[in-house]
Motif scaffolding. Structure first.
Motif, PDB file in Angstrom:
ATOM      1  N   ASP A  69       0.867  -1.336  -0.028  1.00  8.26           N
ATOM      2  CA  ASP A  69       0.050  -0.069  -0.031  1.00  8.26           C
ATOM      3  C   ASP A  69       0.947   1.169   0.094  1.00  8.26           C
ATOM      4  O   ASP A  69       0.841   2.136   0.844  1.00  8.26           O
ATOM      5  N   LEU A  70       1.851   1.326  -0.889  1.00  8.51           N
ATOM      6  CA  LEU A  70       2.503   2.284  -0.928  1.00  8.51           C
ATOM      7  C   LEU A  70       2.084   3.694  -1.635  1.00  8.51           C
ATOM      8  O   LEU A  70       1.347   4.037  -2.482  1.00  8.51           O
ATOM      9  N   GLY A  71       2.327   4.833  -0.572  1.00 12.34           N
ATOM     10  CA  GLY A  71       1.862   6.103  -0.724  1.00 12.34           C
ATOM     11  C   GLY A  71       2.871   6.868  -1.723  1.00 12.34           C
ATOM     12  O   GLY A  71       4.171   6.886  -0.951  1.00 12.34           O
ATOM     13  N   ILE A  72       2.597   7.266  -2.730  1.00 13.30           N
ATOM     14  CA  ILE A  72       3.683   7.956  -3.337  1.00 13.30           C
ATOM     15  C   ILE A  72       3.330   9.493  -3.627  1.00 13.30           C
ATOM     16  O   ILE A  72       2.362   9.959  -3.997  1.00 13.30           O
ATOM     17  N   TYR A  73       4.143  10.157  -3.155  1.00 12.08           N
ATOM     18  CA  TYR A  73       4.098  11.586  -2.863  1.00 12.08           C
ATOM     19  C   TYR A  73       5.186  12.431  -3.851  1.00 12.08           C
ATOM     20  O   TYR A  73       6.262  12.181  -3.434  1.00 12.08           O
ATOM     21  N   THR A  74       4.715  13.137  -4.629  1.00 10.98           N
ATOM     22  CA  THR A  74       5.558  13.806  -5.596  1.00 10.98           C
ATOM     23  C   THR A  74       5.379  15.593  -5.201  1.00 10.98           C
ATOM     24  O   THR A  74       4.405  16.151  -5.129  1.00 10.98           O
ATOM     25  N   LEU A  75       6.531  16.036  -4.930  1.00 12.00           N
ATOM     26  CA  LEU A  75       6.458  17.629  -4.067  1.00 12.00           C
ATOM     27  C   LEU A  75       6.580  18.517  -5.486  1.00 12.00           C
ATOM     28  O   LEU A  75       6.284  19.663  -5.055  1.00 12.00           O
ATOM     29  N   LEU A  76       6.824  18.311  -6.624  1.00  6.55           N
ATOM     30  CA  LEU A  76       6.996  19.133  -7.798  1.00  6.55           C
ATOM     31  C   LEU A  76       6.041  18.897  -8.812  1.00  6.55           C
ATOM     32  O   LEU A  76       5.959  17.627  -9.341  1.00  6.55           O
TER      33      LEU A  76
END
Length: 226
Positions: free
Chosen positions: A174-181
């Motif tokens: 259940d990988l949470g993938i967060y992209t900051l740009l």
């Protein structure tokens, strides 16, 4: 707090504009993402209203043991020449977040992630989940190289078939993938060069913090109700 994180990003990235050494650029970018992720985790925990002293970061490796239900000639040979307690694989991710002394949130940090990297990340978290079934698993990256929209919004989706295939084989992670740009990574437009620099949006940072807050609250709730 979100604006403070944006300020950290702006200051640190601007120092790379005139840097030409590839190794230093990669190292500084990686360290930047780790520092930003820690700041966001601390802010997310603060927003839960819990005692700040309950949360800490630990730099350590975890020992993954061989499966006890597997019997092979190789394993039996190892058993015969070594103490069984010495059989393990040492494993860790970039950030280990502990609440009340329990490992609850693991975060891998990348300047960008491609599918070969994602495969390793998924396997690492899959192994860690063997030790800590309730572990929250996250990937924080500056830019996406996976296709699709990756941020904390609920309507994000996977547009790359290879990425979807890999993720589908590890549902327990259940990988949470967060992209900051915003926007995908452009190979010929590196953001450490002044003319290709990207701005970090406060709204994106805020959404990541709120999503991390939700994950941390679930951890606290499961411990309380468990």
């Amino acid at each position: 707090m979100s604006s403070h994180i944006v300020e950290i990003y702006n200051n640190r990235m601007s120092k790379l504009f005139d840097e030409t050494e590839g190794g230093k650029i990669r190292s500084q970018k990686g360290k930047l993402v780790e520092d930003l992720a820690r700041e966001m985790i601390l802010e997310a925990w603060k927003r839960t209203g819990n005692d700040e002293n309950r949360l800490e970061f630990k730099s350590k490796k975890f020992k993954v043991r061989p499966r006890s239900d597997v019997r092979s000639k190789d394993l039996e040979l190892l058993r015969s020449v070594e103490n069984i307690d010495s059989l393990f694989y040492r494993l860790g991710v970039d950030i280990h977040t502990f609440i009340d002394g329990e490992f609850c949130l693991g975060v891998e940090c990348k300047a960008y992630t491609e599918n070969a990297m994602l495969k390793r990340i998924l396997v690492d978290f899959w192994l860690l989940k063997k030790l800590y079934p309730g572990l929250n698993c996250c990937l924080v990256q500056l830019e996406t190289f996976l296709g699709g929209s990756y941020d904390a919004n609920e309507d994000c989706h996977i547009a790359n078939s290879s990425t979807y295939t890999l993720v589908s084989h590890f549902p327990e992670v259940d990988l949470g993938i967060y992209t900051l740009l915003a926007g995908s990574r452009a190979i010929k437009q590196p953001i450490h060069q002044r003319k290709f620099a990207k701005s970090m949006e406060v709204d994106i940072v805020e959404s990541v913090i709120e999503s991390l807050k939700t994950r941390l609250l679930k951890t606290v709730d499961s411990r309380t109700n468990g």
